[in-house]
Write a protein that holds these residues in place. Structure first.
Motif, mmCIF file in Angstrom:
data_model
loop_
_atom_site.group_PDB
_atom_site.id
_atom_site.type_symbol
_atom_site.label_atom_id
_atom_site.label_comp_id
_atom_site.label_asym_id
_atom_site.label_seq_id
_atom_site.Cartn_x
_atom_site.Cartn_y
_atom_site.Cartn_z
ATOM 1 N N TYR A 132 42.346 -19.781 -6.057
ATOM 2 C CA TYR A 132 41.664 -19.724 -4.649
ATOM 3 C C TYR A 132 41.719 -18.231 -4.250
ATOM 4 O O TYR A 132 42.321 -17.322 -4.975
ATOM 5 C CB TYR A 132 42.177 -20.563 -3.508
ATOM 6 C CG TYR A 132 43.689 -20.134 -3.033
ATOM 7 C CD1 TYR A 132 44.754 -20.222 -4.254
ATOM 8 C CD2 TYR A 132 43.971 -19.465 -2.234
ATOM 9 C CE1 TYR A 132 46.076 -20.008 -3.744
ATOM 10 C CE2 TYR A 132 45.328 -18.865 -1.789
ATOM 11 C CZ TYR A 132 46.357 -19.250 -2.782
ATOM 12 O OH TYR A 132 47.655 -18.784 -2.526
ATOM 13 N N GLY A 190 64.137 -22.688 12.928
ATOM 14 C CA GLY A 190 63.049 -22.321 11.906
ATOM 15 C C GLY A 190 62.018 -22.032 12.849
ATOM 16 O O GLY A 190 61.218 -22.688 13.416
ATOM 17 N N PHE A 249 55.811 -24.284 11.754
ATOM 18 C CA PHE A 249 56.061 -25.729 12.163
ATOM 19 C C PHE A 249 56.945 -25.591 13.202
ATOM 20 O O PHE A 249 56.646 -26.002 14.272
ATOM 21 C CB PHE A 249 56.618 -26.457 11.032
ATOM 22 C CG PHE A 249 55.777 -27.033 9.885
ATOM 23 C CD1 PHE A 249 54.369 -27.696 10.382
ATOM 24 C CD2 PHE A 249 55.995 -26.881 8.420
ATOM 25 C CE1 PHE A 249 53.620 -27.999 9.262
ATOM 26 C CE2 PHE A 249 54.958 -27.420 7.600
ATOM 27 C CZ PHE A 249 53.869 -28.061 7.998
ATOM 28 N N GLY A 250 57.949 -24.870 13.115
ATOM 29 C CA GLY A 250 59.080 -24.625 13.972
ATOM 30 C C GLY A 250 58.506 -23.845 15.318
ATOM 31 O O GLY A 250 58.768 -24.200 16.677
ATOM 32 N N LEU A 282 69.904 -27.759 3.236
ATOM 33 C CA LEU A 282 70.519 -28.128 4.454
ATOM 34 C C LEU A 282 70.721 -29.788 4.297
ATOM 35 O O LEU A 282 71.451 -30.352 4.924
ATOM 36 C CB LEU A 282 69.571 -28.090 5.647
ATOM 37 C CG LEU A 282 70.063 -26.164 5.871
ATOM 38 C CD1 LEU A 282 68.939 -25.834 6.780
ATOM 39 C CD2 LEU A 282 71.223 -26.013 6.421
ATOM 40 N N GLY A 341 61.676 -24.803 6.272
ATOM 41 C CA GLY A 341 60.862 -24.345 5.190
ATOM 42 C C GLY A 341 61.678 -24.535 4.096
ATOM 43 O O GLY A 341 62.175 -25.625 3.772
ATOM 44 N N GLY A 342 61.578 -23.599 3.012
ATOM 45 C CA GLY A 342 62.328 -23.836 1.637
ATOM 46 C C GLY A 342 63.826 -24.201 1.875
ATOM 47 O O GLY A 342 64.401 -24.607 0.732
ATOM 48 N N GLY A 352 55.689 -27.894 3.492
ATOM 49 C CA GLY A 352 54.240 -27.467 3.678
ATOM 50 C C GLY A 352 53.647 -27.636 2.279
ATOM 51 O O GLY A 352 52.313 -27.858 2.377
ATOM 52 N N SER A 353 54.201 -27.484 1.189
ATOM 53 C CA SER A 353 53.686 -27.738 -0.100
ATOM 54 C C SER A 353 52.288 -26.964 -0.367
ATOM 55 O O SER A 353 51.436 -27.412 -0.990
ATOM 56 C CB SER A 353 53.566 -29.266 -0.170
ATOM 57 O OG SER A 353 54.707 -29.952 -0.182
ATOM 58 N N GLY A 354 52.541 -25.786 0.114
ATOM 59 C CA GLY A 354 51.236 -24.814 -0.381
ATOM 60 C C GLY A 354 50.228 -24.871 0.408
ATOM 61 O O GLY A 354 49.325 -24.453 0.395
ATOM 62 N N GLY A 364 50.552 -26.062 4.385
ATOM 63 C CA GLY A 364 51.006 -26.504 5.208
ATOM 64 C C GLY A 364 50.633 -25.475 6.812
ATOM 65 O O GLY A 364 50.540 -25.770 7.886
ATOM 66 N N VAL A 415 65.579 -20.977 16.927
ATOM 67 C CA VAL A 415 66.551 -20.244 16.087
ATOM 68 C C VAL A 415 66.031 -19.823 14.968
ATOM 69 O O VAL A 415 65.320 -20.769 14.167
ATOM 70 C CB VAL A 415 67.853 -21.070 15.720
ATOM 71 C CG1 VAL A 415 68.808 -20.297 15.107
ATOM 72 C CG2 VAL A 415 68.190 -21.737 17.143
ATOM 73 N N ASP A 416 66.030 -18.623 14.366
ATOM 74 C CA ASP A 416 65.778 -18.176 13.177
ATOM 75 C C ASP A 416 66.790 -17.108 12.546
ATOM 76 O O ASP A 416 67.130 -16.506 13.366
ATOM 77 C CB ASP A 416 64.427 -17.663 13.060
ATOM 78 C CG ASP A 416 63.970 -17.740 11.589
ATOM 79 O OD1 ASP A 416 63.079 -18.575 11.390
ATOM 80 O OD2 ASP A 416 64.382 -17.156 10.704
ATOM 81 N N GLN A 417 67.026 -17.300 11.271
ATOM 82 C CA GLN A 417 67.930 -16.215 10.529
ATOM 83 C C GLN A 417 67.369 -14.896 10.512
ATOM 84 O O GLN A 417 67.829 -13.775 10.369
ATOM 85 C CB GLN A 417 68.346 -16.598 9.157
ATOM 86 C CG GLN A 417 66.928 -16.970 8.278
ATOM 87 C CD GLN A 417 67.470 -17.685 7.118
ATOM 88 O OE1 GLN A 417 68.728 -17.823 6.507
ATOM 89 N NE2 GLN A 417 66.566 -18.156 6.311
ATOM 90 N N SER A 477 57.831 -18.640 4.158
ATOM 91 C CA SER A 477 56.253 -19.087 3.665
ATOM 92 C C SER A 477 55.395 -18.660 4.642
ATOM 93 O O SER A 477 54.241 -18.306 4.122
ATOM 94 C CB SER A 477 56.302 -20.326 3.287
ATOM 95 O OG SER A 477 57.164 -20.820 2.380
#
Ligand SMILES: Cc1cc2nc3c(=O)[nH]c(=O)nc-3n(C[C@H](O)[C@H](O)[C@H](O)COP(=O)(O)OP(=O)(O)OC[C@H]3O[C@@H](n4cnc5c(N)ncnc54)[C@H](O)[C@@H]3O)c2cc1C
Length: 370
Positions: A239, A8, A12-13, A200, A194-195, A325-327, A329, A30-32, A41
């Motif tokens: 916001y 990810g 964060f990753g 997973l 993330g989402g 991260g809940s909006g 992060g 690694v990321d897709q 996000s």
């Protein structure tokens, strides 16, 4: 830990990969998708950075620390990633979220100013604060160029020796296994997905992924940021920012949107336009008839209590989970990476609210929208 696999490359990753690689660790990231993809996000153009989190002092600390680390990333990468335009909080009462934030910021020596609504009018080209008790201005807060920041994190991680791998991975016996069959092993494998994290590790992670909208209004040159601060109306779940980089004035309704699977295509935006327009017409009268330049959809990945997740998996060896991260992060990425890196090395334990396990729905760290 000498070799770490990070799955990810969102805030964060990619932050963790950067943090570890610049300290000489062997890192595979690694990321897709390509880092900064809008389906992640972290792939939006802009995200707020602010230290006000009501009474939740851990997040004020990590946000403040992240501000320093984002500046370090700017210096390394030569990119202009953070715009310190200030964030104005619209307080509807004397003892709400903003007053709690003010106390937390003061205790940590983070600058803030309390303004009468009439004084706050000087911050915006057009402003009606008649319904407000006061405005809390965080002058050193602002906006991050999020997509560019994530790309800079990943490319600086690579510049420090990390290997960036494109592919979708799944967990298997403490390793990350790509769809191609390649098996990536490390002293630790960190899943910062993330989402996708809930799918997973469904037995350990309860995440809701929701559809959210951002609207961009054409306010004209008077609304350019820097110049105009970002703003949050916590109690009314709204916001926005001024016009950064010619994208338009950003305004968003922050209530929790309908469910949207992480793999579903992002739909067209527009569902929240009436509410956003109604708010803007009241708060910023000059925007009442501003043309809509663009609407974008994106996804929140929400934990029940809006606290992050950063913890070792209790059963799977070498496996760590980071996200939720809940909006709110994005801004914290590099500071959470620093904490996770220390925990990987057996140092300081991670904050208790990041632990896996039962969570009860509580006050939102984003706005009062959920
Ligand atoms: C509209 C909106 C506004 C927001 N506003 C703010 C704000 O103002 N301030 C703020 O701080 N935060 C804000 N946030 C929240 C913030 O953007 C997110 O919390 C944060 O970006 C999440 O980062 P992440 O690294 O956990 O996830 P992501 O950015 O989604 O990254 C996860 C990555 O993992 C990859 N991945 C997933 N599964 C796999 C797999 N199996 N194999 C390989 N790769 C995989 C994905 O492709 C993705 O790139 C906002 C979010 C949204 C949607």
């Amino acid at each position: 830990m000498s070799r770490v696999v990070v799955v990810g490359a969102g805030t964060f990753g990619a932050s963790l990969a950067w943090w570890l690689a610049r300290r000489g660790r062997e890192v595979v990231l690694v990321d897709q998708f390509e880092p900064g993809d809008p389906r992640a996000s972290s792939g939006g153009e802009s995200r707020l950075i602010r230290c006000s989190h009501g009474p939740y002092s851990v997040y004020s600390q990590t946000s403040r620390r992240a501000r320093t680390l984002w500046r370090e990333l700017e210096a390394e990468s030569g990119e202009d990633l953070m715009v310190e335009c200030g964030v104005a909080w619209f307080a509807h009462s004397e003892d709400g979220w903003e007053a709690e934030s003010e106390r937390t910021l003061a205790a940590q020596g983070i600058p803030s100013q309390r303004l009468e609504p009439s004084e706050a009018a000087r911050l915006f080209p057009s402003f009606d604060g008649g319904d407000l008790a006061f405005v809390l201005l965080e002058p050193e807060a602002g906006v991050l160029r999020a997509q560019r920041a994530v790309r800079a994190l990943a490319s600086q991680a690579v510049a420090h020796g990390a290997r960036l791998v494109r592919g979708r991975a799944g967990p298997e016996d403490g390793a990350a296994v790509l769809e191609s069959g390649e098996r990536l092993e490390g002293d630790a494998v960190v899943w910062a997905c993330g989402g996708w994290l809930g799918g997973l590790f469904a037995d350990r992670v309860a995440l809701r992924t929701t559809r959210q909208e951002l609207l961009f209004l054409d306010g004209g040159p008077a609304w350019r940021t820097p110049g105009v601060p970002a703003w949050v109306d916590y109690d009314r779940a709204m916001y926005g920012t001024g016009d950064l980089d010619g994208l338009g004035v950003k305004a968003a309704l922050d209530t929790e949107g309908p469910p949207l699977d992480p793999d579903a295509e992002l739909p067209a935006a527009g569902a929240t336009e009436a509410q956003v327009r109604e708010y803007c017409a009241q708060r910023f009268p000059a925007l009442a008839r501003a043309p809509l330049r663009e609407g974008r959809c994106c996804r929140y990945e929400l934990s029940p209590d809006s606290h992050f997740i950063a913890a070792p998996h209790p059963e799977l060896e070498r496996t760590w989970l980071v996200g939720a991260g809940s909006g709110h992060g994005f801004k914290h990425g590099p500071a959470i990476a620093e904490l996770v890196a220390a925990a990987l090395d057996g140092g300081e334990p991670l904050p208790a609210q990041f632990a896996l396990g039962e969570r009860t729905r509580g006050r939102s760290l984003r706005t009062a929208g959920s």
